[in-house]
Enzyme design. Structure first.
Site, mmCIF file in Angstrom:
data_model
loop_
_atom_site.group_PDB
_atom_site.id
_atom_site.type_symbol
_atom_site.label_atom_id
_atom_site.label_comp_id
_atom_site.label_asym_id
_atom_site.label_seq_id
_atom_site.Cartn_x
_atom_site.Cartn_y
_atom_site.Cartn_z
ATOM 1 C CG ASP A 38 -2.068 0.966 1.105
ATOM 2 O OD1 ASP A 38 -3.219 0.507 1.043
ATOM 3 O OD2 ASP A 38 -1.817 2.195 1.070
ATOM 4 C CG ASN A 94 -11.893 -0.808 4.228
ATOM 5 O OD1 ASN A 94 -12.218 -1.276 5.327
ATOM 6 N ND2 ASN A 94 -10.748 -0.171 4.035
ATOM 7 C CD GLN A 101 -14.650 -0.803 -2.334
ATOM 8 O OE1 GLN A 101 -15.768 -1.147 -1.967
ATOM 9 N NE2 GLN A 101 -14.024 -1.370 -3.351
ATOM 10 C CG HIS A 107 -8.627 -3.122 -2.184
ATOM 11 N ND1 HIS A 107 -9.574 -2.415 -2.893
ATOM 12 C CD2 HIS A 107 -8.461 -2.449 -1.017
ATOM 13 C CE1 HIS A 107 -9.958 -1.359 -2.198
ATOM 14 N NE2 HIS A 107 -9.302 -1.350 -1.046
HETATM 15 P P1 5GP Z 1 -9.755 1.252 0.529
HETATM 16 O O1 5GP Z 1 -9.880 2.512 1.324
HETATM 17 O O2 5GP Z 1 -10.470 1.357 -0.806
HETATM 18 O O3 5GP Z 1 -10.103 0.006 1.272
HETATM 19 O O4 5GP Z 1 -8.207 1.082 0.247
HETATM 20 C C1 5GP Z 1 -7.555 1.631 -0.841
HETATM 21 C C2 5GP Z 1 -6.078 1.579 -0.519
HETATM 22 O O5 5GP Z 1 -5.371 1.795 -1.709
HETATM 23 C C3 5GP Z 1 -5.631 2.650 0.474
HETATM 24 O O6 5GP Z 1 -5.053 2.033 1.606
HETATM 25 C C4 5GP Z 1 -4.631 3.469 -0.320
HETATM 26 O O7 5GP Z 1 -3.543 3.905 0.457
HETATM 27 C C5 5GP Z 1 -4.213 2.519 -1.424
HETATM 28 N N1 5GP Z 1 -3.814 3.159 -2.669
HETATM 29 C C6 5GP Z 1 -4.502 4.145 -3.325
HETATM 30 N N2 5GP Z 1 -3.849 4.476 -4.447
HETATM 31 C C7 5GP Z 1 -2.749 3.686 -4.503
HETATM 32 C C8 5GP Z 1 -1.677 3.578 -5.442
HETATM 33 O O8 5GP Z 1 -1.617 4.264 -6.460
HETATM 34 N N3 5GP Z 1 -0.712 2.656 -5.178
HETATM 35 C C9 5GP Z 1 -0.752 1.865 -4.065
HETATM 36 N N4 5GP Z 1 0.265 0.982 -3.902
HETATM 37 N N5 5GP Z 1 -1.745 1.938 -3.163
HETATM 38 C C10 5GP Z 1 -2.724 2.851 -3.379
#
Ligand code: 5GP
Length: 121
Positions: A38, A94, A101, A107
């Site tokens: 992440d 999430n 999310q 993911h």
């Molecule tokens: P969510 O909030 O949708 O469960 O998690 C999305 C995750 O994706 C977050 O923890 C965020 O830091 C990660 N993320 C968002 N954009 C990128 C990216 O461009 N590269 C990586 N490696 N992680 C990302």
């Protein structure tokens, strides 16, 4: 596709990572999934495991994804072993707005490397 026609399940930043259009610190890959660190880690180890098939969110998974869902979970276990999280870890999905999310490509968060609190916020 015009921007106004794009749905939740359309391309996301994770689709670009799968296609190597943007860089990521990839820790595991096979024909069905990809695991990468992440960009904004919430623990010493914070890896995202994603299917290559762009399922927007867990709520959109269907019976045809049965085997894939099991594969994703076993991949979490595999990556946790690879990264030596022998003291334990947490797996988070999430889902949707109330689930927090932000990227609409399914993911699994793998978090470890420190003692985690419960419940999350
Ligand atoms: P969510 O909030 O949708 O469960 O998690 C999305 C995750 O994706 C977050 O923890 C965020 O830091 C990660 N993320 C968002 N954009 C990128 C990216 O461009 N590269 C990586 N490696 N992680 C990302």
């Amino acid at each position: 596709m015009g921007k106004n026609l794009m749905s939740e399940s359309s391309d996301t930043i994770f689709g670009k990572i799968i296609r190597r259009e943007i860089p990521a610190d990839i820790v595991y890959e096979d024909n069905l999934c990809l695991a990468f660190r992440d960009v904004n880690p919430q623990a010493p180890v914070h890896v995202l495991i994603i299917p290559k098939e762009p399922i927007a969110k867990l709520a959109d998974a269907e019976s045809q994804h049965h085997a894939l869902m099991g594969h994703l979970l076993l991949t979490v276990k595999r990556v946790a072993e690879q990264l030596e999280l022998s003291k334990g870890y947490r797996v988070v999905i999430n889902t949707g707005a109330d689930g927090g999310q932000t990227v609409y490509h399914l993911h699994l968060h793998l978090l470890g490397g420190r003692s985690l609190q419960w419940p999350p916020g």
